[in-house]
Design an enzyme around this catalytic site. Structure first.
Site, PDB file in Angstrom:
ATOM      1  N   SER A   9      10.228 -12.825  33.657  1.00 40.08           N
ATOM      2  CA  SER A   9       9.892 -13.228  32.289  1.00 40.08           C
ATOM      3  C   SER A   9      10.629 -12.434  31.219  1.00 40.08           C
ATOM      4  O   SER A   9      10.526 -12.754  30.036  1.00 40.08           O
ATOM      5  CB  SER A   9       8.377 -13.101  32.061  1.00 40.08           C
ATOM      6  OG  SER A   9       7.962 -11.749  32.214  1.00 40.08           O
ATOM      7  N   GLY A  10      11.370 -11.402  31.599  1.00 41.23           N
ATOM      8  CA  GLY A  10      12.062 -10.567  30.621  1.00 41.23           C
ATOM      9  C   GLY A  10      13.359 -11.187  30.132  1.00 41.23           C
ATOM     10  O   GLY A  10      13.845 -12.193  30.658  1.00 41.23           O
ATOM     11  N   TYR A  11      13.939 -10.553  29.110  1.00 37.55           N
ATOM     12  CA  TYR A  11      15.182 -11.061  28.530  1.00 37.55           C
ATOM     13  C   TYR A  11      16.327 -11.081  29.546  1.00 37.55           C
ATOM     14  O   TYR A  11      17.104 -12.036  29.613  1.00 37.55           O
ATOM     15  CB  TYR A  11      15.602 -10.203  27.335  1.00 37.55           C
ATOM     16  CG  TYR A  11      14.749 -10.355  26.098  1.00 37.55           C
ATOM     17  CD1 TYR A  11      14.117 -11.562  25.786  1.00 37.55           C
ATOM     18  CD2 TYR A  11      14.581  -9.285  25.212  1.00 37.55           C
ATOM     19  CE1 TYR A  11      13.346 -11.695  24.647  1.00 37.55           C
ATOM     20  CE2 TYR A  11      13.817  -9.409  24.064  1.00 37.55           C
ATOM     21  CZ  TYR A  11      13.202 -10.611  23.785  1.00 37.55           C
ATOM     22  OH  TYR A  11      12.448 -10.734  22.649  1.00 37.55           O
ATOM     23  N   ILE A  12      16.454 -10.005  30.316  1.00 35.28           N
ATOM     24  CA  ILE A  12      17.566  -9.928  31.273  1.00 35.28           C
ATOM     25  C   ILE A  12      17.422 -11.002  32.346  1.00 35.28           C
ATOM     26  O   ILE A  12      18.399 -11.667  32.715  1.00 35.28           O
ATOM     27  CB  ILE A  12      17.646  -8.531  31.914  1.00 35.28           C
ATOM     28  CG1 ILE A  12      17.841  -7.456  30.843  1.00 35.28           C
ATOM     29  CG2 ILE A  12      18.773  -8.479  32.938  1.00 35.28           C
ATOM     30  CD1 ILE A  12      19.032  -7.667  29.947  1.00 35.28           C
ATOM     31  N   CYS A 149      23.227  -0.664  29.536  1.00 39.47           N
ATOM     32  CA  CYS A 149      24.077  -1.413  28.601  1.00 39.47           C
ATOM     33  C   CYS A 149      24.938  -0.498  27.736  1.00 39.47           C
ATOM     34  O   CYS A 149      26.152  -0.724  27.600  1.00 39.47           O
ATOM     35  CB  CYS A 149      23.218  -2.333  27.739  1.00 39.47           C
ATOM     36  SG  CYS A 149      21.842  -1.534  26.888  1.00 39.47           S
ATOM     37  N   ASN A 314      24.823  -6.813  25.189  1.00 37.00           N
ATOM     38  CA  ASN A 314      24.022  -5.887  25.998  1.00 37.00           C
ATOM     39  C   ASN A 314      23.320  -6.577  27.154  1.00 37.00           C
ATOM     40  O   ASN A 314      23.072  -5.960  28.200  1.00 37.00           O
ATOM     41  CB  ASN A 314      22.982  -5.170  25.131  1.00 37.00           C
ATOM     42  CG  ASN A 314      22.091  -6.119  24.359  1.00 37.00           C
ATOM     43  OD1 ASN A 314      22.564  -6.833  23.468  1.00 37.00           O
ATOM     44  ND2 ASN A 314      20.811  -6.146  24.677  1.00 37.00           N
TER      45      ASN A 314
END
Length: 347
Positions: A9-12, A149, A314
């Site tokens: 569920s995270g951005y990455i 990053c 990033n």
């Protein structure tokens, strides 16, 4: 090849899913998220609507790993370490997005991350996931630890000059990072009202990417170069710009030649040198959504230094992109498969 993502569920994880969805050699089999179990991926990642018709699973990470050929661990720092030993025993390939297996010295985890690393033998199994410097190791490994990053942008900028005769072997780095670099958590400092119109020195000293930068620069150059970094959060969502001051007497043509020669065979490294363009130096705006690292260098004869600039997304070249590039190498796919995507411009 079937892959799974733990911590989906995270951005990455969202960026992994976005790119893997169009990878010709990959089937995304399972994506786990305890907080969103049973929900469609598109509820959390709306850009995936009509792209991936999957739901989040609450499957145990080790059980998930046993059902796929390769697992991406997109978990907070200090969490992957709880699952990797058991996944290692199963034999599933692992690409870890956290810092848990980046550093070769286990004692550094106590100092920089605040936890004891009890698996020094596994640290040796993981390859640092910078394809430009570890291509052959990645090719022969089953375990990759993806760099941080800011570390990525800094290493790309500093590495070409690290084997030269630097003054005092100290490099100062100013890093400016978009809000997505802090992840998708609920910390109030990430709120729009807190970040908008703000340039915040959130880590002026002792940034935890420092030891991995120094570790990698030593691997490349054989030298113990100290990194003095200050990191700032700025008013953009994604992207990093690092400005590295390298104290050496080197004129601009020679500095550019050094940079160009060092990366001459690297498809995802771009040299920016166009003094008539609006983008005469690297700018995060032109790499958003891509796996490119844009690099540039300027000479300052006044105090005998060069300024080496690096711009990356990033979440892509600083995370998911390098992860997929490493996966491609590890599995003998075309290294650029799923990654040759231009930036959306203008944004």
């Amino acid at each position: 090849m079937q892959v799974g993502i733990v911590g989906g569920s995270g951005y990455i994880a969202g960026q992994l899913l976005r790119m893997l969805a169009f990878h010709k050699d990959i089937e995304i089999k399972i994506v786990s998220s305890k907080s969103h179990a049973g929900e469609k991926l598109s509820r959390v990642h709306p850009d995936l609507l009509n792209i991936l018709d999957l739901r989040f699973s609450d499957m145990d990470p080790v059980d998930l790993a046993s059902r796929v050929d390769l697992v991406f661990l997109a978990l907070p720092h200090g969490t992957s370490i709880n699952y990797v030993p058991d996944i290692y025993e199963i034999g599933t390939k692992i690409i870890d997005m956290s810092a848990d297996f980046r550093l070769k010295d286990p004692d550094l985890y106590r100092e920089w991350y605040g936890f004891e690393h009890n698996y020094p033998d596994l640290l040796e199994k993981f390859v640092y996931g910078m394809p430009e410097f570890h291509r052959n190791e990645i090719k022969n490994s089953r375990y990759v630890s993806v760099p941080g990053c800011i570390a990525s942008s800094t290493i790309y900028s500093v590495a070409p000059f690290s084997m030269l005769n630097l003054d005092n072997n100290i490099v100062t780095v100013d890093a400016k990072v978009g809000s997505s670099g802090s992840g998708s958590g609920t910390d109030s400092s990430k709120n729009y009202s807190e970040r908008y119109n703000s340039v915040r020195a959130y880590k002026p000293v002792h940034h935890r990417h420092t030891p991995e930068i120094e570790q990698e620069i030593k691997y490349i150059s054989g030298k113990n170069i100290k990194i003095a970094m200050s990191a700032h959060s700025v008013n953009m969502v994604r992207g990093i710009l690092t400005t590295s001051n390298i104290f050496i007497d080197l004129d601009e043509p020679d500095a550019l030649s050094q940079l160009r020669e060092f990366y001459k065979n690297e498809k995802f490294i771009r040299l920016i040198f166009d003094r008539k363009s609006n983008f005469r130096y690297p700018d995060p705006k032109t790499v958003i959504g891509t796996n490119f690292a844009d690099l540039g260098v300027i000479s300052d004869g006044y105090i005998k230094r060069i300024v080496s600039l690096g711009a990356i997304d990033n979440m892509i070249k600083g995370a998911a992109g390098n992860a997929i590039q490493s996966m491609n190498i590890m599995n003998h796919f075309d290294e650029s498969e799923g990654l040759l995507i231009p930036a959306a411009f203008p944004v």
